[in-house]
Design a protein around this motif. Structure first.
Motif, PDB file in Angstrom:
ATOM      1  N   VAL A 101      28.796   7.941  14.136  1.00 18.34           N
ATOM      2  CA  VAL A 101      27.734   8.110  13.132  1.00 18.34           C
ATOM      3  C   VAL A 101      27.208   9.541  13.134  1.00 18.34           C
ATOM      4  CG1 VAL A 101      25.379   7.457  12.488  1.00 18.34           C
ATOM      5  CG2 VAL A 101      27.010   5.682  13.196  1.00 18.34           C
ATOM      6  N   VAL A 102      26.873  10.045  14.327  1.00 20.71           N
ATOM      7  CA  VAL A 102      26.238  11.365  14.394  1.00 20.71           C
ATOM      8  C   VAL A 102      27.256  12.472  14.077  1.00 20.71           C
ATOM      9  CG1 VAL A 102      24.978  12.976  15.884  1.00 20.71           C
ATOM     10  CG2 VAL A 102      24.404  10.537  15.893  1.00 20.71           C
ATOM     11  N   THR A 103      28.509  12.297  14.493  1.00 24.96           N
ATOM     12  CA  THR A 103      29.532  13.289  14.129  1.00 24.96           C
ATOM     13  C   THR A 103      29.663  13.359  12.604  1.00 24.96           C
ATOM     14  OG1 THR A 103      30.728  12.851  16.174  1.00 24.96           O
ATOM     15  CG2 THR A 103      31.936  13.999  14.452  1.00 24.96           C
ATOM     16  N   ALA A 104      29.640  12.205  11.956  1.00 23.59           N
ATOM     17  CA  ALA A 104      29.721  12.184  10.486  1.00 23.59           C
ATOM     18  C   ALA A 104      28.568  12.974   9.876  1.00 23.59           C
ATOM     19  CB  ALA A 104      29.699  10.736   9.987  1.00 23.59           C
ATOM     20  N   LYS A 105      27.361  12.760  10.416  1.00 21.88           N
ATOM     21  CA  LYS A 105      26.185  13.463   9.874  1.00 21.88           C
ATOM     22  C   LYS A 105      26.270  14.967  10.134  1.00 21.88           C
ATOM     23  CE  LYS A 105      22.968   9.604  10.315  1.00 21.88           C
ATOM     24  NZ  LYS A 105      21.618   9.211  10.751  1.00 21.88           N
ATOM     25  N   MET A 106      26.736  15.338  11.330  1.00 24.18           N
ATOM     26  CA  MET A 106      26.852  16.764  11.667  1.00 24.18           C
ATOM     27  C   MET A 106      27.836  17.448  10.719  1.00 24.18           C
ATOM     28  SD  MET A 106      26.810  16.279  15.850  1.00 24.18           S
ATOM     29  CE  MET A 106      27.545  17.839  16.309  1.00 24.18           C
ATOM     30  N   ILE A 107      28.963  16.782  10.474  1.00 22.24           N
ATOM     31  CA  ILE A 107      29.982  17.365   9.593  1.00 22.24           C
ATOM     32  C   ILE A 107      29.451  17.451   8.157  1.00 22.24           C
ATOM     33  CG2 ILE A 107      32.263  16.957   8.560  1.00 22.24           C
ATOM     34  CD1 ILE A 107      33.069  15.688  11.283  1.00 22.24           C
ATOM     35  N   ALA A 108      28.779  16.377   7.716  1.00 29.61           N
ATOM     36  CA  ALA A 108      28.290  16.331   6.335  1.00 29.61           C
ATOM     37  C   ALA A 108      27.268  17.444   6.057  1.00 29.61           C
ATOM     38  CB  ALA A 108      27.689  14.961   6.040  1.00 29.61           C
ATOM     39  N   ARG A 109      26.488  17.799   7.068  1.00 31.31           N
ATOM     40  CA  ARG A 109      25.491  18.872   6.900  1.00 31.31           C
ATOM     41  C   ARG A 109      26.134  20.194   6.486  1.00 31.31           C
ATOM     42  NH1 ARG A 109      22.717  17.345  11.962  1.00 31.31           N
ATOM     43  NH2 ARG A 109      23.572  19.144  13.047  1.00 31.31           N
ATOM     44  N   HIS A 110      27.384  20.386   6.907  1.00 32.52           N
ATOM     45  CA  HIS A 110      28.074  21.659   6.629  1.00 32.52           C
ATOM     46  C   HIS A 110      29.280  21.443   5.728  1.00 32.52           C
ATOM     47  CE1 HIS A 110      25.707  23.820   9.671  1.00 32.52           C
ATOM     48  NE2 HIS A 110      25.825  22.731  10.401  1.00 32.52           N
ATOM     49  N   ARG A 111      29.222  20.432   4.887  1.00 27.56           N
ATOM     50  CA  ARG A 111      30.447  20.051   4.161  1.00 27.56           C
ATOM     51  C   ARG A 111      30.983  21.163   3.256  1.00 27.56           C
ATOM     52  NH1 ARG A 111      29.184  14.586   1.600  1.00 27.56           N
ATOM     53  NH2 ARG A 111      27.019  14.637   2.210  1.00 27.56           N
ATOM     54  N   ASP A 112      30.108  22.069   2.821  1.00 32.22           N
ATOM     55  CA  ASP A 112      30.575  23.183   1.986  1.00 32.22           C
ATOM     56  C   ASP A 112      31.623  24.029   2.711  1.00 32.22           C
ATOM     57  OD1 ASP A 112      28.701  22.296   0.317  1.00 32.22           O
ATOM     58  OD2 ASP A 112      27.349  24.037   0.478  1.00 32.22           O
ATOM     59  N   ARG A 113      31.508  24.091   4.021  1.00 30.79           N
ATOM     60  CA  ARG A 113      32.432  24.935   4.801  1.00 30.79           C
ATOM     61  C   ARG A 113      33.575  24.137   5.409  1.00 30.79           C
ATOM     62  NH1 ARG A 113      28.450  28.415   8.566  1.00 30.79           N
ATOM     63  NH2 ARG A 113      30.436  29.337   9.200  1.00 30.79           N
ATOM     64  N   LEU A 114      33.638  22.850   5.060  1.00 32.40           N
ATOM     65  CA  LEU A 114      34.662  21.983   5.661  1.00 32.40           C
ATOM     66  C   LEU A 114      35.970  22.063   4.885  1.00 32.40           C
ATOM     67  CD1 LEU A 114      35.377  19.587   7.665  1.00 32.40           C
ATOM     68  CD2 LEU A 114      34.700  18.069   5.786  1.00 32.40           C
ATOM     69  N   PRO A 115      37.081  22.387   5.584  1.00 30.35           N
ATOM     70  CA  PRO A 115      38.379  22.346   4.885  1.00 30.35           C
ATOM     71  C   PRO A 115      38.884  20.893   4.801  1.00 30.35           C
ATOM     72  CG  PRO A 115      38.566  23.424   7.057  1.00 30.35           C
ATOM     73  CD  PRO A 115      37.191  22.820   6.969  1.00 30.35           C
ATOM     74  N   GLY A 116      39.274  20.485   3.615  1.00 29.24           N
ATOM     75  CA  GLY A 116      39.866  19.153   3.443  1.00 29.24           C
ATOM     76  C   GLY A 116      38.852  18.025   3.496  1.00 29.24           C
ATOM     77  N   THR A 117      39.318  16.878   3.947  1.00 28.30           N
ATOM     78  CA  THR A 117      38.497  15.661   3.963  1.00 28.30           C
ATOM     79  C   THR A 117      38.486  15.073   5.369  1.00 28.30           C
ATOM     80  OG1 THR A 117      39.095  15.178   1.673  1.00 28.30           O
ATOM     81  CG2 THR A 117      38.312  13.318   2.986  1.00 28.30           C
ATOM     82  N   VAL A 118      37.307  14.611   5.790  1.00 32.31           N
ATOM     83  CA  VAL A 118      37.217  13.916   7.080  1.00 32.31           C
ATOM     84  C   VAL A 118      36.865  12.450   6.822  1.00 32.31           C
ATOM     85  CG1 VAL A 118      35.917  13.674   9.225  1.00 32.31           C
ATOM     86  CG2 VAL A 118      36.576  15.950   8.424  1.00 32.31           C
ATOM     87  N   LYS A 119      37.647  11.568   7.436  1.00 32.69           N
ATOM     88  CA  LYS A 119      37.316  10.154   7.415  1.00 32.69           C
ATOM     89  C   LYS A 119      36.865   9.770   8.827  1.00 32.69           C
ATOM     90  CE  LYS A 119      41.023   8.689   4.242  1.00 32.69           C
ATOM     91  NZ  LYS A 119      42.160   7.721   4.175  1.00 32.69           N
ATOM     92  N   ILE A 120      35.804   8.995   8.913  1.00 30.71           N
ATOM     93  CA  ILE A 120      35.404   8.455  10.216  1.00 30.71           C
ATOM     94  C   ILE A 120      35.611   6.944  10.138  1.00 30.71           C
ATOM     95  CG2 ILE A 120      33.625   8.340  11.994  1.00 30.71           C
ATOM     96  CD1 ILE A 120      33.627  11.198  11.399  1.00 30.71           C
ATOM     97  N   LEU A 121      36.529   6.461  10.961  1.00 30.04           N
ATOM     98  CA  LEU A 121      36.890   5.041  10.918  1.00 30.04           C
ATOM     99  C   LEU A 121      36.206   4.300  12.065  1.00 30.04           C
ATOM    100  CD1 LEU A 121      38.755   2.875   9.592  1.00 30.04           C
ATOM    101  CD2 LEU A 121      40.444   3.451  11.334  1.00 30.04           C
ATOM    102  N   PHE A 122      35.370   3.336  11.719  1.00 30.77           N
ATOM    103  CA  PHE A 122      34.692   2.495  12.715  1.00 30.77           C
ATOM    104  C   PHE A 122      35.492   1.204  12.829  1.00 30.77           C
ATOM    105  CE2 PHE A 122      31.638   5.436  10.953  1.00 30.77           C
ATOM    106  CZ  PHE A 122      30.902   5.859  12.051  1.00 30.77           C
ATOM    107  N   GLN A 123      36.291   1.130  13.891  1.00 29.92           N
ATOM    108  CA  GLN A 123      37.248   0.026  14.025  1.00 29.92           C
ATOM    109  C   GLN A 123      36.703  -1.139  14.854  1.00 29.92           C
ATOM    110  OE1 GLN A 123      41.212   0.625  16.091  1.00 29.92           O
ATOM    111  NE2 GLN A 123      40.541  -1.367  16.855  1.00 29.92           N
ATOM    112  N   PRO A 124      36.770  -2.357  14.326  1.00 26.62           N
ATOM    113  CA  PRO A 124      36.362  -3.518  15.107  1.00 26.62           C
ATOM    114  C   PRO A 124      37.471  -3.947  16.066  1.00 26.62           C
ATOM    115  CG  PRO A 124      37.122  -4.247  12.958  1.00 26.62           C
ATOM    116  CD  PRO A 124      37.204  -2.727  12.966  1.00 26.62           C
ATOM    117  N   GLY A 125      37.118  -4.827  16.999  1.00 29.22           N
ATOM    118  CA  GLY A 125      38.124  -5.552  17.775  1.00 29.22           C
ATOM    119  C   GLY A 125      39.111  -4.719  18.568  1.00 29.22           C
TER     120      GLY A 125
END
Ligand SMILES: [Zn+2]
Length: 443
Positions: free
Chosen positions: A171-195
């Motif tokens: 969760v927090v990594t997603a928020k940290m990355i999103a804060r600087h998304r203008d400088r982010l190359p490409g797309t980041v997916k954060i997958l929260f996997q069950p089980g």
């Protein structure tokens, strides 16, 4: 991608490393303790997923969830419907309604955040696991979660493997990355996997295609064999391959005194299978394991037993060795069933192969980690020592020409994993979030 294009990390400006980030750290600890208090086992992570959804949405991060992230035929080891329904109702009660979790009913738990960067670049994914263990939590004053009031309120369930920390890191990594998304190359997916426990959740999400368009995949685990604070391993090695399997022998009941010749003895078939499975010739190429953990058969003293059920698992140092063990198990089970005139049904309850981190990606991580002030020790390879179904997703990415790595983060542990007294040093949370965030901006 040419390795030279992304191994140039010298003198880079770090967005997170070297910064204090007290708010992110507070949030990591708040979330970790909230997840710890409300542990949910495989395929019942309703409340956990709902909390993650709320957090991500509040930060303006788009997130997918529900049946589109799963392939029902690969949802291994689902709980009994009554148990699943009870967990659903418990979550609805805790959340103040079931509106958010209705699309997940039936086990479609977990979610995926998607952060689109402002610069061109590859699709990258961070996978974290979110389920707990079926073990009761310690109520000793020595146990910090109990002493400080955030121990499990769900009887018989505990986050005893650190997946509460992993979920918070996601969760927090997603928020940290999103804060600087203008400088982010490409797309980041954060997958929260069950089980993850029992190797149940990854295959379903992999089959649903969550990692099909991904060039780089990262997973991570805190603790395990790495107990030195501040140490980070760029790759986990010796992740065991394993298959969890239920076998059911079906025979025919008959009067044991009057008409034994009319019966078909399922208990006999199962017993013959057990002794021969334990005698499988070992593979010369590496370690292998087999355990028949339970065997239940028969209905009464004077009745030829008409059914027998066993739960077992195989493991191997490599996927090939595990496949060999599984092949022998199946051959023996069929032969034993045949010998006693019984039928046999098999249900796969969980499965994951071993996988290796991609060498060029590990090299890239090493260069980056060496420049991060908060990383006390950089380790190239660390023995994992357990099974972990992130390997299923790693293989999907690697088979399609992408690269993948499973990292490890050092923390002292209060007790071994899967023990009711398990606890870790929460300082590892911010360290892991910083590492993952920096990696995503470096590719
Ligand atoms: Zn774990």
């Amino acid at each position: 991608m040419n390795p030279h294009e992304y191994t140039q990390v010298n003198d880079r400006t770090f967005l997170f490393s070297g910064h204090e980030l007290p708010e992110d750290e507070r949030e990591l600890i708040r979330l970790r303790r909230d997840f710890h208090r409300h542990p949910e086992s495989a395929w019942t992570e309703y409340r956990t997923t709902a909390v993650i959804l709320r957090e991500l949405r509040a930060a303006g991060i788009p997130v997918l969830y529900g049946p589109s992230l799963h392939e029902p035929s690969c949802m291994y080891g689902l709980p009994r419907p009554e148990a699943a329904e009870e967990a659903f109702r418990r979550a609805a009660g805790e959340l103040g309604g079931d509106g958010e979790i209705l699309p997940m009913r039936g086990g479609f738990t977990g979610c995926m955040a998607i952060i689109e960067g402002g610069l061109p670049g590859p699709v990258k994914i961070l996978r974290v696991d979110i389920d707990c263990n079926e073990v009761a939590e310690s109520r000793s004053a020595e146990h910090r979660p109990f002493r400080e009031g955030f121990s499990s309120v769900h009887e018989g369930l505990t986050h005893a493997c650190g997946h509460d920390g992993h979920a918070a890191i996601g969760v927090v990594t997603a928020k940290m990355i999103a804060r600087h998304r203008d400088r982010l190359p490409g797309t980041v997916k954060i997958l929260f996997q069950p089980g993850e426990e029992g190797l149940r959740g990854a295959a379903s999400m992999a089959a649903a295609g969550v990692a099909d368009d991904v060039s780089f995949l990262f997973g991570g685990h805190l603790g395990l064999t790495l107990t030195k604070p501040g140490a980070v391993a760029a790759s986990a090695v010796a992740i065991l391959s394993s298959t969890k399997l239920d076998l059911r022998f079906e025979g025919k009941a008959a009067h044991a005194g009057m008409y034994p010749q009319l019966g078909r003895n399922a208990l006999g078939a199962a017993a013959a299978a057990v002794t021969n499975m334990l005698a499988i010739a070992r593979h010369g190429d590496g370690a292998s394991r087999i355990n028949i953990g339970t065997l239940h058969a028969g209905s009464g003293r004077n009745v030829i037993p008409s059914s027998a059920e066993m739960r077992l698992e195989t493991r191997g140092e490599t996927a090939e060795i595990n496949r060999y063990m599984l092949g022998e198990v199946r051959r023996i089970a069929r032969a034993a069933a045949d010998m006693y005139g019984c039928s046999l049904t098999e249900t796969i309850m969980g499965s994951a192969d071993s996988a290796e981190s991609s060498p060029a990606l590990v090299e890239h991580e090493m260069a980056l980690l060496r420049q991060m002030k908060e990383v006390g020790e950089v380790i190239r390879e660390q023995k994992f020592g357990a099974g972990e179904d992130v390997t299923t997703l790693m293989q999907v990415v690697q088979d399609r020409g992408g690269q993948a790595a499973e990292l490890m983060f050092g923390t002292p542990l209060a007790a071994p994993h899967h023990n009711g007294s398990f606890d870790f040093d929460e300082a590892v949370l911010l360290l892991a979030a910083k590492v993952f965030a920096e990696i995503m901006f470096s590719l």
